[in-house]
Scaffold this motif. Sequence first.
Motif, PDB file in Angstrom:
ATOM      1  N   GLN A  75       0.817  -1.212   0.000  1.00  0.00           N
ATOM      2  CA  GLN A  75       0.000   0.000   0.000  1.00  0.00           C
ATOM      3  C   GLN A  75       0.851   1.262   0.000  1.00  0.00           C
ATOM      4  O   GLN A  75       0.533   2.225  -0.693  1.00  0.00           O
ATOM      5  CB  GLN A  75      -0.951   0.000   1.197  1.00  0.00           C
ATOM      6  N   SER A  76       1.930   1.267   0.773  1.00  0.00           N
ATOM      7  CA  SER A  76       2.756   2.478   0.846  1.00  0.00           C
ATOM      8  C   SER A  76       3.500   2.720  -0.462  1.00  0.00           C
ATOM      9  O   SER A  76       3.706   3.858  -0.860  1.00  0.00           O
ATOM     10  CB  SER A  76       3.735   2.411   2.015  1.00  0.00           C
ATOM     11  N   GLY A  77       3.893   1.635  -1.132  1.00  0.00           N
ATOM     12  CA  GLY A  77       4.608   1.790  -2.399  1.00  0.00           C
ATOM     13  C   GLY A  77       3.687   1.799  -3.598  1.00  0.00           C
ATOM     14  O   GLY A  77       4.106   2.100  -4.716  1.00  0.00           O
ATOM     15  N   GLY A  78       2.421   1.450  -3.390  1.00  0.00           N
ATOM     16  CA  GLY A  78       1.465   1.416  -4.493  1.00  0.00           C
ATOM     17  C   GLY A  78       1.731   0.295  -5.481  1.00  0.00           C
ATOM     18  O   GLY A  78       1.246   0.318  -6.599  1.00  0.00           O
ATOM     19  N   ASN A  79       2.530  -0.695  -5.069  1.00  0.00           N
ATOM     20  CA  ASN A  79       2.867  -1.781  -5.977  1.00  0.00           C
ATOM     21  C   ASN A  79       2.637  -3.117  -5.279  1.00  0.00           C
ATOM     22  O   ASN A  79       3.371  -3.480  -4.370  1.00  0.00           O
ATOM     23  CB  ASN A  79       4.331  -1.663  -6.430  1.00  0.00           C
ATOM     24  N   TRP A  80       1.641  -3.839  -5.739  1.00  0.00           N
ATOM     25  CA  TRP A  80       1.329  -5.143  -5.159  1.00  0.00           C
ATOM     26  C   TRP A  80       2.122  -6.254  -5.828  1.00  0.00           C
ATOM     27  O   TRP A  80       2.160  -7.367  -5.334  1.00  0.00           O
ATOM     28  CB  TRP A  80      -0.172  -5.412  -5.279  1.00  0.00           C
ATOM     29  N   GLY A  81       2.761  -5.974  -6.932  1.00  0.00           N
ATOM     30  CA  GLY A  81       3.516  -6.991  -7.659  1.00  0.00           C
ATOM     31  C   GLY A  81       2.594  -7.964  -8.369  1.00  0.00           C
ATOM     32  O   GLY A  81       1.383  -7.782  -8.418  1.00  0.00           O
ATOM     33  N   THR A  82       3.185  -9.012  -8.902  1.00  0.00           N
ATOM     34  CA  THR A  82       2.402 -10.026  -9.610  1.00  0.00           C
ATOM     35  C   THR A  82       2.046 -11.161  -8.656  1.00  0.00           C
ATOM     36  O   THR A  82       2.630 -11.299  -7.579  1.00  0.00           O
ATOM     37  CB  THR A  82       3.187 -10.618 -10.795  1.00  0.00           C
ATOM     38  N   TRP A  83       1.111 -11.974  -9.080  1.00  0.00           N
ATOM     39  CA  TRP A  83       0.720 -13.144  -8.295  1.00  0.00           C
ATOM     40  C   TRP A  83       1.931 -14.069  -8.113  1.00  0.00           C
ATOM     41  O   TRP A  83       2.169 -14.601  -7.031  1.00  0.00           O
ATOM     42  CB  TRP A  83      -0.442 -13.853  -8.994  1.00  0.00           C
ATOM     43  N   ILE A  84       2.725 -14.225  -9.166  1.00  0.00           N
ATOM     44  CA  ILE A  84       3.924 -15.077  -9.101  1.00  0.00           C
ATOM     45  C   ILE A  84       4.911 -14.504  -8.086  1.00  0.00           C
ATOM     46  O   ILE A  84       5.483 -15.245  -7.277  1.00  0.00           O
ATOM     47  CB  ILE A  84       4.585 -15.194 -10.496  1.00  0.00           C
ATOM     48  N   ASP A  85       5.124 -13.181  -8.096  1.00  0.00           N
ATOM     49  CA  ASP A  85       6.029 -12.547  -7.123  1.00  0.00           C
ATOM     50  C   ASP A  85       5.539 -12.786  -5.692  1.00  0.00           C
ATOM     51  O   ASP A  85       6.335 -13.054  -4.793  1.00  0.00           O
ATOM     52  CB  ASP A  85       6.119 -11.034  -7.353  1.00  0.00           C
ATOM     53  N   PHE A  86       4.238 -12.676  -5.495  1.00  0.00           N
ATOM     54  CA  PHE A  86       3.650 -12.895  -4.171  1.00  0.00           C
ATOM     55  C   PHE A  86       3.963 -14.315  -3.687  1.00  0.00           C
ATOM     56  O   PHE A  86       4.391 -14.519  -2.548  1.00  0.00           O
ATOM     57  CB  PHE A  86       2.136 -12.669  -4.236  1.00  0.00           C
ATOM     58  N   LYS A  87       3.753 -15.307  -4.550  1.00  0.00           N
ATOM     59  CA  LYS A  87       4.008 -16.699  -4.162  1.00  0.00           C
ATOM     60  C   LYS A  87       5.486 -16.910  -3.853  1.00  0.00           C
ATOM     61  O   LYS A  87       5.824 -17.590  -2.876  1.00  0.00           O
ATOM     62  CB  LYS A  87       3.545 -17.659  -5.264  1.00  0.00           C
ATOM     63  N   LYS A  88       6.362 -16.313  -4.650  1.00  0.00           N
ATOM     64  CA  LYS A  88       7.806 -16.448  -4.397  1.00  0.00           C
ATOM     65  C   LYS A  88       8.185 -15.846  -3.049  1.00  0.00           C
ATOM     66  O   LYS A  88       8.989 -16.416  -2.311  1.00  0.00           O
ATOM     67  CB  LYS A  88       8.613 -15.761  -5.506  1.00  0.00           C
ATOM     68  N   LYS A  89       7.608 -14.696  -2.718  1.00  0.00           N
ATOM     69  CA  LYS A  89       7.904 -14.063  -1.424  1.00  0.00           C
ATOM     70  C   LYS A  89       7.439 -14.943  -0.272  1.00  0.00           C
ATOM     71  O   LYS A  89       8.128 -15.066   0.741  1.00  0.00           O
ATOM     72  CB  LYS A  89       7.255 -12.686  -1.339  1.00  0.00           C
ATOM     73  N   LEU A  90       6.290 -15.543  -0.425  1.00  0.00           N
ATOM     74  CA  LEU A  90       5.773 -16.406   0.636  1.00  0.00           C
ATOM     75  C   LEU A  90       6.662 -17.644   0.795  1.00  0.00           C
ATOM     76  O   LEU A  90       7.004 -18.026   1.904  1.00  0.00           O
ATOM     77  CB  LEU A  90       4.328 -16.813   0.349  1.00  0.00           C
ATOM     78  N   PHE A  91       7.089 -18.238  -0.312  1.00  0.00           N
ATOM     79  CA  PHE A  91       7.979 -19.396  -0.241  1.00  0.00           C
ATOM     80  C   PHE A  91       9.338 -19.013   0.349  1.00  0.00           C
ATOM     81  O   PHE A  91       9.892 -19.755   1.146  1.00  0.00           O
ATOM     82  CB  PHE A  91       8.189 -20.033  -1.619  1.00  0.00           C
TER      83      PHE A  91
END
Length: 154
Positions: A75-91
């Motif tokens: 929210q602060s950066g205004g960038n949620w990234g991609t779904w793939i990026d989200f999964k990689k961060k969680l892993f």
Amino acid sequence: MADTHHKPLEGKVPKLYKANPTQTKEFLCQCDNCLDLNSGHFNNNKERIIWTLTYFDKETPTARRWATAFETKAQSGGNWGTWIDFKKKLFSYDTAVEAEEAHTLIEYLHQKKGQTAAQWRDKFLIVLEATGYKEDLYLGTLVQCLINPAIVWK
């Protein structure tokens, strides 16, 4: 055009995610399946990610901290990234948690009475892999401390 945002979701929704490394793959597969079945419901990556975050168990401190930190940064950066990026961060987070737990465990992984050196070594190598440690002098010293000299040759 029909309003797809108010239709009920098809398929089974994921179980609450408690940020347990052994649960991550299954959780993300459940999310992927639901998102695929309801592709018209989610118009972009941000909607997919926000929907997924609603299935983080807010009663579990680790899950709540991870979700809050991710949402705040996005929210602060205004960038949620991609779904793939989200999964990689969680892993990658799960891998870090697993390594931290392994670092603690390996220091206390003593050979138990009745356990052969080979049995202990097998367990040690599993935990060692999770730590990310490479074989070096520290590990040699650690192994010498952890193997019980009274039972090592039995």
